[in-house]
Design a protein around this motif. Structure first.
Motif, PDB file in Angstrom:
ATOM      1  N   PHE A 214      99.181  84.751 -32.074  1.00 40.60           N
ATOM      2  CA  PHE A 214      98.843  86.221 -31.765  1.00 40.60           C
ATOM      3  C   PHE A 214      98.095  86.793 -33.045  1.00 40.60           C
ATOM      4  N   ASP A 215      97.242  87.883 -32.634  1.00 42.26           N
ATOM      5  CA  ASP A 215      96.285  88.618 -33.654  1.00 42.26           C
ATOM      6  C   ASP A 215      97.067  89.468 -34.346  1.00 42.26           C
ATOM      7  N   GLN A 216      98.048  88.727 -35.342  1.00 42.46           N
ATOM      8  CA  GLN A 216      99.099  89.763 -36.078  1.00 42.46           C
ATOM      9  C   GLN A 216      99.102  88.858 -37.299  1.00 42.46           C
ATOM     10  N   ALA A 217      99.249  89.286 -38.378  1.00 46.68           N
ATOM     11  CA  ALA A 217      99.699  88.593 -39.849  1.00 46.68           C
ATOM     12  C   ALA A 217     101.108  88.311 -39.806  1.00 46.68           C
ATOM     13  N   GLY A 218     101.222  86.846 -40.002  1.00 47.26           N
ATOM     14  CA  GLY A 218     102.754  86.624 -40.173  1.00 47.26           C
ATOM     15  C   GLY A 218     103.471  86.260 -38.891  1.00 47.26           C
ATOM     16  N   THR A 219     102.600  85.858 -37.864  1.00 45.88           N
ATOM     17  CA  THR A 219     103.075  85.427 -36.720  1.00 45.88           C
ATOM     18  C   THR A 219     104.374  84.320 -36.756  1.00 45.88           C
ATOM     19  N   THR A 220     103.890  83.407 -37.620  1.00 41.66           N
ATOM     20  CA  THR A 220     104.484  82.141 -37.738  1.00 41.66           C
ATOM     21  C   THR A 220     105.771  82.409 -38.781  1.00 41.66           C
ATOM     22  N   ARG A 221     106.917  81.967 -38.702  1.00 40.51           N
ATOM     23  CA  ARG A 221     107.949  82.214 -39.562  1.00 40.51           C
ATOM     24  C   ARG A 221     108.571  80.938 -39.944  1.00 40.51           C
ATOM     25  N   ASP A 222     109.183  80.081 -39.100  1.00 40.69           N
ATOM     26  CA  ASP A 222     109.641  78.624 -39.266  1.00 40.69           C
ATOM     27  C   ASP A 222     108.532  77.607 -39.869  1.00 40.69           C
ATOM     28  N   THR A 223     108.813  76.648 -40.293  1.00 42.48           N
ATOM     29  CA  THR A 223     108.063  75.221 -40.587  1.00 42.48           C
ATOM     30  C   THR A 223     108.202  74.491 -39.220  1.00 42.48           C
ATOM     31  N   ILE A 224     107.464  74.419 -38.173  1.00 46.09           N
ATOM     32  CA  ILE A 224     107.363  73.490 -37.084  1.00 46.09           C
ATOM     33  C   ILE A 224     106.848  72.101 -37.235  1.00 46.09           C
ATOM     34  N   TYR A 225     107.714  71.190 -36.967  1.00 45.83           N
ATOM     35  CA  TYR A 225     107.256  69.897 -36.993  1.00 45.83           C
ATOM     36  C   TYR A 225     106.912  69.259 -35.579  1.00 45.83           C
ATOM     37  N   ILE A 226     105.908  68.503 -35.368  1.00 40.15           N
ATOM     38  CA  ILE A 226     105.592  68.267 -34.006  1.00 40.15           C
ATOM     39  C   ILE A 226     104.922  67.029 -34.226  1.00 40.15           C
ATOM     40  N   PRO A 227     105.927  66.001 -33.594  1.00 40.29           N
ATOM     41  CA  PRO A 227     105.374  64.691 -33.692  1.00 40.29           C
ATOM     42  C   PRO A 227     104.502  64.430 -32.230  1.00 40.29           C
ATOM     43  N   ALA A 252     113.050  89.539 -47.403  1.00 36.63           N
ATOM     44  CA  ALA A 252     113.652  88.320 -47.568  1.00 36.63           C
ATOM     45  C   ALA A 252     113.347  87.243 -46.464  1.00 36.63           C
ATOM     46  N   VAL A 253     113.067  87.749 -45.445  1.00 35.92           N
ATOM     47  CA  VAL A 253     112.766  86.822 -44.212  1.00 35.92           C
ATOM     48  C   VAL A 253     111.282  85.740 -44.797  1.00 35.92           C
ATOM     49  N   GLU A 254     110.573  86.620 -45.165  1.00 35.95           N
ATOM     50  CA  GLU A 254     109.033  86.172 -45.528  1.00 35.95           C
ATOM     51  C   GLU A 254     109.337  85.340 -46.892  1.00 35.95           C
ATOM     52  N   LYS A 255     110.092  85.705 -47.700  1.00 33.71           N
ATOM     53  CA  LYS A 255     110.268  84.697 -48.748  1.00 33.71           C
ATOM     54  C   LYS A 255     110.701  83.426 -48.402  1.00 33.71           C
ATOM     55  N   PHE A 256     111.904  83.303 -47.488  1.00 36.59           N
ATOM     56  CA  PHE A 256     112.326  81.734 -47.070  1.00 36.59           C
ATOM     57  C   PHE A 256     110.835  81.182 -46.179  1.00 36.59           C
ATOM     58  N   SER A 257     110.321  81.700 -45.594  1.00 38.16           N
ATOM     59  CA  SER A 257     108.954  81.399 -44.894  1.00 38.16           C
ATOM     60  C   SER A 257     108.117  80.600 -45.770  1.00 38.16           C
ATOM     61  N   VAL A 258     107.947  81.422 -46.883  1.00 36.38           N
ATOM     62  CA  VAL A 258     106.908  80.954 -47.949  1.00 36.38           C
ATOM     63  C   VAL A 258     107.633  79.693 -48.534  1.00 36.38           C
ATOM     64  N   ILE A 259     109.166  79.857 -48.796  1.00 38.09           N
ATOM     65  CA  ILE A 259     109.758  78.503 -49.581  1.00 38.09           C
ATOM     66  C   ILE A 259     109.522  77.257 -48.597  1.00 38.09           C
ATOM     67  N   LYS A 260     109.712  77.664 -47.314  1.00 43.63           N
ATOM     68  CA  LYS A 260     109.564  76.469 -46.141  1.00 43.63           C
ATOM     69  C   LYS A 260     108.298  75.999 -46.187  1.00 43.63           C
ATOM     70  N   ALA A 261     107.148  76.644 -46.290  1.00 42.73           N
ATOM     71  CA  ALA A 261     105.681  76.299 -46.396  1.00 42.73           C
ATOM     72  C   ALA A 261     105.408  75.334 -47.696  1.00 42.73           C
ATOM     73  N   LEU A 262     105.804  75.789 -48.645  1.00 44.79           N
ATOM     74  CA  LEU A 262     105.805  75.300 -49.894  1.00 44.79           C
ATOM     75  C   LEU A 262     106.439  73.631 -49.888  1.00 44.79           C
ATOM     76  N   GLN A 263     107.631  73.593 -49.374  1.00 42.23           N
ATOM     77  CA  GLN A 263     108.485  72.430 -48.964  1.00 42.23           C
ATOM     78  C   GLN A 263     107.662  71.450 -48.032  1.00 42.23           C
ATOM     79  N   ALA A 264     106.946  72.051 -47.043  1.00 39.97           N
ATOM     80  CA  ALA A 264     106.217  71.386 -46.221  1.00 39.97           C
ATOM     81  C   ALA A 264     105.184  70.559 -46.713  1.00 39.97           C
ATOM     82  N   ILE A 265     104.507  71.356 -47.809  1.00 41.71           N
ATOM     83  CA  ILE A 265     103.353  70.662 -48.512  1.00 41.71           C
ATOM     84  C   ILE A 265     103.774  69.390 -49.408  1.00 41.71           C
ATOM     85  N   GLU A 266     104.983  69.407 -49.867  1.00 48.91           N
ATOM     86  CA  GLU A 266     105.584  68.218 -50.627  1.00 48.91           C
ATOM     87  C   GLU A 266     106.041  67.222 -49.832  1.00 48.91           C
ATOM     88  N   ASP A 267     106.474  67.505 -48.376  1.00 48.47           N
ATOM     89  CA  ASP A 267     106.799  66.577 -47.505  1.00 48.47           C
ATOM     90  C   ASP A 267     105.770  65.960 -46.904  1.00 48.47           C
TER      91      ASP A 267
END
Length: 480
Positions: A214-227, A252-267
């Motif tokens: 969607f044309d809106q910043a912050g659309t994605t919140r969760d980190t989605i794994y797609i095999p 607070a929700v966006e802070k959790f989203s950022v943390i999950k994004a940084l964890q995805a980089i390490e994974d």
């Protein structure tokens, strides 16, 4: 096959809380905010030796507008894919028009549906039974997902002998081992600032509308794994939330989203860093790239929204990228349009090369030969009149490749010489798309803490020399 169970319901009835409870994880972001989940989130769960897949979905209200319409479409898609549906309702709020609309849809789809009355605390079970019986989906199963109450009876109804779990057998009557949905092959994390086109790129690489766009910043919140598989080669795409400057993150929700994004980089094994061509490289992009390099992940840079720009703008963007991304010269640079698909297919070639380089295996003999040739062409500097000696090298790890060099006085090796060795190993081994780390190990001096005991003769000789030295020093002073 492993049964797939979808969690559906109105917004804020506790679907993500139940998802985390069943999967024994914190993969789904949970907060007291309606409409928090937007994409389908898959998770593996186990109950009494039986494996099953849980799908968390966004809330369906019936009056969706804008991005909520796309979220509802994702939820309806999850219903079609599932073997069973857990329809969650709020026991404290009671039956609503949205609940009746969802129940009507589920009855039409003829899905194996279980009515789950969540938030049991403080509610009378008899009133729950009467409240939701008119939905036509059988008696509700009361639970409290936040506290784990009545979870086992619910799973017994869903996965028991009368439920959807079934053991498949082959032609000989032997049970077939279930196939588990989990991350496979090369894990590719797609990261970048908000609204640069990450989810659009993920959908384009998959060939389907898997995540909400969607044309809106912050659309994605969760980190989605797609095999998935492409040309019989396994991959796992990781769609992440956009990472803004720390000073602009208040919820607070966006802070959790950022943390999950940084964890995805390490994974991840390889990171596709998406840049908006129209906005160019900003400081936040450089901070994110710095985190990728610190994590040591292979890197591919994708400059999105390249279509529709005139030649002068493209030339300016190329010059800026060359100037500001000088520290990521090892990474391949692609100019793409995720919306129209131009240049997206070429990303896979760079991803495969980067992954192969990051996981490379080189024998110690070959590594030592490269080191000796590099030292012969350009020797290390002198330290306190003594030359630094680098004796041999070997591979100390992968993703990123770690080159361990053994020698003497290695603590004094300057950073410039380390860069020279990194570039030499990269050139000779033909490594592309991955950072290289060079570590040094020096041998300890076995005589560092050992003192020689002087004999009586050596002590007397030392005293005579000291006395002669004092007399000579005194004579020089007297002459002055």
């Amino acid at each position: 096959m492993v049964p797939v169970i979808a969690l559906v319901g109105r917004p804020n009835v506790g679907k993500s809380t139940l998802f985390n409870r069943l999967t024994k994880s914190r993969d789904a972001i949970v907060a007291d905010v309606a409409g928090l989940t937007r994409d389908r989130q898959y998770g593996e769960a186990l109950w009494q030796g039986k494996t099953y897949i849980v799908v968390d979905t966004g809330g369906i209200s019936g009056d969706e507008q804008g991005i909520d319409t796309i979220m509802a479409g994702q939820s309806l898609q999850a219903i079609e894919e599932a073997d069973a549906v857990l329809f969650l309702v709020d026991a404290q709020t009671g039956r609503t028009a949205a609940d009746e609309m969802i129940a009507a849809h589920l009855r039409k789809r003829h899905k194996h549906t279980f009515l789950i009355a969540n938030k049991l605390d403080g509610a009378q079970q008899d009133s729950i039974l009467g409240e939701f019986s008119s939905l036509g989906l059988g008696a509700p199963i009361p639970i409290a997902a936040a506290h784990g109450r009545n979870i086992n009876p619910m799973l017994e109804a869903v996965l028991g002998e009368e439920g959807v779990a079934r053991v498949e057998v082959d032609a000989d009557g032997n049970p077939i081992a279930p196939k588990i949905v989990k991350a496979i092959g090369t894990k590719i994390a797609v990261i970048g600032r908000p609204n640069v086109g990450k989810s659009t790129l993920v959908n384009r690489m998959l060939g389907e509308d898997r995540v909400v766009v969607f044309d809106q910043a912050g659309t994605t919140r969760d980190t989605i794994y797609i095999p998935y598989e492409r040309h019989d080669k396994p991959y796992t795409l990781i769609d992440t939330a956009g990472v803004r400057k720390r000073g602009k993150v208040f919820e607070a929700v966006e802070k959790f989203s950022v943390i999950k994004a940084l964890q995805a980089i390490e994974d991840a094994n390889v990171v596709i860093f998406v840049v908006d061509a129209r906005e160019g490289i900003v400081d936040q992009d450089l901070h994110l790239l710095g985190f990728v390099l610190e994590a040591g992940r292979a890197l591919v840079v994708a400059v999105n929204k390249w279509d529709g720009m005139d030649e002068s703008e493209k030339d300016f963007v190329k010059i800026e990228l060359q100037r500001r991304l000088i520290f990521t010269q090892f990474a391949d640079l692609h100019f793409i349009s995720a919306l129209h698909g131009s240049g997206v297919g070429l990303l896979y070639k760079s991803v495969d090369q980067a992954f192969e380089s990051a996981m490379t295996k080189v024998p110690t003999k070959r590594m030592t030969e490269i080191l000796e040739a590099a030292v012969a062409e350009h020797q290390p500097p002198l330290v306190n009149g003594r030359r630094i000696k680098l004796r041999y090298a070997h591979l100390g790890g992968s993703n990123p490749p770690i080159i361990v060099v053994h020698g003497n006085q290695v603590d004094a090796v300057p950073r410039s010489y380390t860069r020279y060795l990194e570039n030499t190993f990269r050139k000779v081994l033909k490594l592309s798309g991955t950072p290289i780390r060079v570590e040094y190990k020096g041998g300890d001096n076995p005589f560092a803490d050992r003192k020689n005991a002087l004999s009586d003769r050596q002590v007397n000789k030392k005293r005579r020399l000291m006395s002669h030295h004092k007399k000579a020093e005194k004579k020089r002073k007297d002459k002055r």
